[in-house]
Design a protein around this motif. Structure first.
Motif, short mmCIF file in Angstrom:
data_model
loop_
_atom_site.label_atom_id
_atom_site.label_comp_id
_atom_site.label_asym_id
_atom_site.label_seq_id
_atom_site.Cartn_x
_atom_site.Cartn_y
_atom_site.Cartn_z
N SER A 1 -110.05 -12.76 32.55
CA SER A 1 -110.93 -11.79 33.21
C SER A 1 -111.81 -11.04 32.22
CB SER A 1 -110.08 -10.78 33.99
OG SER A 1 -109.34 -9.96 33.09
N LYS A 2 -112.86 -10.42 32.73
CA LYS A 2 -113.74 -9.59 31.90
C LYS A 2 -112.98 -8.41 31.33
CE LYS A 2 -118.12 -10.72 34.20
NZ LYS A 2 -119.28 -10.18 34.98
N LYS A 3 -112.03 -7.88 32.12
CA LYS A 3 -111.21 -6.76 31.65
C LYS A 3 -110.39 -7.17 30.43
CE LYS A 3 -107.67 -3.44 33.08
NZ LYS A 3 -106.76 -3.01 34.19
N GLU A 4 -109.80 -8.36 30.47
CA GLU A 4 -109.00 -8.85 29.34
C GLU A 4 -109.87 -9.05 28.10
OE1 GLU A 4 -105.35 -11.26 31.49
OE2 GLU A 4 -107.37 -12.12 31.55
N GLU B 1 -111.87 -4.34 22.25
CA GLU B 1 -111.55 -2.94 21.94
C GLU B 1 -110.29 -2.78 21.09
OE1 GLU B 1 -110.04 1.04 24.36
OE2 GLU B 1 -110.99 -0.60 25.46
N SER C 1 -112.62 -7.43 27.43
CA SER C 1 -112.97 -6.08 26.95
C SER C 1 -111.82 -5.48 26.13
CB SER C 1 -113.30 -5.16 28.13
OG SER C 1 -114.46 -5.59 28.79
N LEU C 2 -110.59 -5.69 26.59
CA LEU C 2 -109.43 -5.20 25.87
C LEU C 2 -109.29 -5.88 24.51
CD1 LEU C 2 -106.72 -4.94 28.68
CD2 LEU C 2 -107.64 -3.04 27.32
N GLY D 1 -100.31 -6.87 28.09
CA GLY D 1 -101.71 -6.97 27.68
C GLY D 1 -101.88 -7.99 26.56
#
Length: 418
Positions: free
Chosen positions: A239-242, A248, A244-245, A279
Motif C-alpha cells: 500500500s501507499k501507506k506502507e 519515513e 510512506s512508512l 509494520g
C-alpha cells in the motif's frame, strides 16, 4: 558522453540497455561485460577491476564522462573513493557509506542507533560462543555472515542441528572466507518480504516501485539462498501507506544517519524489507541496484537513466521528475543446474535472441566463443517482460523461457505466484 559500467552480470546488461536509449550516451563500455553487453557496447578486460592505475588510464584515454558501479565488492573496496579523488564522476556510494551492506554488524548497530525497525540480534566472532547461544534460543533463527557473500551468506535455520551445521561451515570450513570471520544471529521475522530501492544524492531520496525478489533456488521458496532466481514489480499488495512508512522510518533515517557520520549516501539504497504485523522492518541493507530487480526496473523506467545518474552525482535529484510505467514487469532467471552449488560451464545456449515484443533477454553469466554463446556461471540469463498486468507479463516471460535452451538449464516455475 561516454559511459563505463563496471560489472558483467544481468544487472549491468540491464543498466547498459537503458543507458543506450539515451540520446546523451555516445559510447558505452563494460568491464568486463558479457555476451549481451557486447551487442550494445564494448567489453573490456576484467583486469580493470583490480588494476586501478590501468583503469584510470583507460578512463582518460577513452574520455569517460561517467562511471557506474554495479557490484557490491567494488563499492566495499573503495573504487568510488578512488575515482572521486581524481575528479571522475562516478555513480555509487563511497566505501564508508556502503558499509551498511558490506558489514552486517555495522548495519545492525547503525539501525539501532538511528531507531530504524529491525530484528533483534547478537554478533559473534567465536564458533563455540555462537553455538552455545543458539542452543539457548527458540527457533527459527537467522544466521548471517558479516561480510559480502554473493547473496548466499544468509541461512534460516529451524533447529539446533541445522544451526550447528551452518556455524561450522562459516567458522570452521570458512566457506565465505574473510566474510565469515564474524556472524550475526538474529530473530526470525514473519511477514511478506519485499525489495525497496531509492535513488539518492546524499540529501534527497526517490523511491522506485516496490519489487519482490525470489531468493530461494527451488519452487515454493525452498532450498538454499541464491543471488536471486526472479523478480516482479510492482508488488500488488503493498500500500501507499506502507511505502510512506518505509520512506519515513527507514530510508530518510538511513540518509540522515550516514550524512551525520560524514558519509552521505549517493547511488541506489536498497533495503530488504519485511512487512510484519508491527509494520515494515529492515532485513538488511544493500548499497547498489538489486539483481534481478534491476532487469525488471529498467523495463518500467520511463525517464532518461543518464539524467538520473547525473542528478544524483551532482546533488540535484530534487530537480528532475522520475517517471515509471503503470505496467507490471517480471524476470525469470535461467540458471545452470546445481547452482548455487557445483555446476558446469561452457555449454552452448540456443535461441537466446528470438523473443517477442515486450520481452528481452538480459545476459548474466555468458560469453561468446566464436559464433556461439556459452554459459559462464550459475545465473546465466534473465528472461524479462512487461505487460499491462502481472499475469500478462508472466505469461510472456514463461513463453520465452520455453524457447531458450542449454544443457542442464534450470529455472523456477512459480515466479510471481507465491
Amino acid at each position: 558522453m561516454n559511459v563505463l559500467v563496471m560489472g558483467g552480470g544481468g544487472r549491468e546488461h540491464a543498466i547498459g540497455w537503458k543507458l543506450r536509449q539515451s540520446s546523451k550516451v555516445k559510447k558505452l563500455f563494460f568491464a568486463p561485460g558479457n555476451a549481451g553487453t557486447a551487442e550494445i557496447g564494448e567489453n573490456i578486460s576484467a583486469a580493470f577491476r583490480a588494476n586501478r592505475p590501468r583503469l584510470l588510464s583507460f578512463i582518460k584515454k577513452k574520455k569517460i564522462n561517467l562511471v557506474v558501479i554495479g557490484p557490491d565488492d567494488l563499492l566495499a573496496h573503495g573504487l568510488v573513493d578512488y575515482l572521486k579523488a581524481r575528479k571522475i564522476k562516478v555513480f555509487g556510494p563511497t566505501k564508508a557509506a556502503a558499509k551498511i551492506e558490506w558489514s552486517k554488524i555495522f548495519a545492525k548497530r547503525f539501525m539501532l542507533e538511528e531507531r530504524m525497525p529491525t530484528a533483534s540480534y547478537t554478533a559473534f566472532s567465536d564458533f563455540k560462543k555462537a553455538l552455545a547461544y543458539t542452543n539457548r534460543q527458540k527457533f527459527p533463527l537467522v544466521i548471517k555472515a558479516d561480510g559480502l557473500a554473493l547473496g548466499k551468506g544468509v541461512a534460516i535455520v529451524g533447529q539446533r542441528k541445522e544451526a550447528a551445521k551452518v556455524l561450522r561451515n562459516i567458522f570452521l570450513k570458512k566457506i565465505f572466507g574473510k566474510a565469515g570471520r564474524r556472524v550475526v544471529i538474529e530473530e526470525y521475522l514473519k511477514g511478506k518480504e519485499i525489495s525497496i530501492h531509492a535513488f539518492c544524492d546524499g540529501k534527497t531520496a526517490v523511491l522506485f516501485p516496490p519489487s519482490k525478489d525470489y531468493k530461494r533456488v527451488f519452487d515454493k521458496n525452498k532450498g538454499p539462498n541464491t543471488g536471486g532466481m526472479g523478480a516482479i514489480s510492482p508488488v500488488p499488495s503493498v500500500s501507499k501507506k506502507e511505502l510512506s512508512l518505509i520512506m519515513e522510518k527507514i530510508i530518510l533515517p538511513a540518509m540522515r544517519g550516514l550524512r551525520k557520520r560524514g558519509s552521505p549516501f549517493t547511488g541506489v539504497m536498497y533495503p530488504g524489507i519485511i512487512l510484519t504485523k508491527e509494520g515494515p522492518k529492515v532485513i538488511e541493507f544493500n548499497a547498489r541496484f538489486g539483481d534481478p530487480e534491476t532487469q525488471v526496473y529498467m523495463l518500467l523506467l520511463e525517464s532518461d537513466l543518464t539524467d538520473i545518474f547525473l542528478s544524483c552525482v551532482n546533488g540535484k535529484l530534487s530537480k528532475i521528475p522520475i517517471r515509471w510505467s503503470k505496467d507490471s514487469a517480471c524476470c525469470v532467471v535461467l540458471a545452470s543446474k546445481g547452482y548455487p552449488g557445483f555446476y558446469k560451464s561452457g555449454l552452448e545456449i540456443k535461441n537466446s535472441s528470438s523473443v517477442q515484443k515486450g520481452a528481452i533477454v538480459f545476459h548474466a553469466s555468458t560469453e561468446k566463443k566464436g559464433r556461439k554463446i556459452i554459459t559462464n556461471g550459475g545465473r546465466v540469463l534473465g528472461i524479462t517482460s512487461r505487460d499491462k498486468n502481472l499475469k500478462g507479463a508472466l505469461k510472456k516471460a514463461y513463453k520465452e523461457v520455453k524457447k531458450i535452451n542449454f544443457k542442464n538449464v534450470y529455472y523456477r516455475k512459480d515466479i510471481g505466484k507465491v
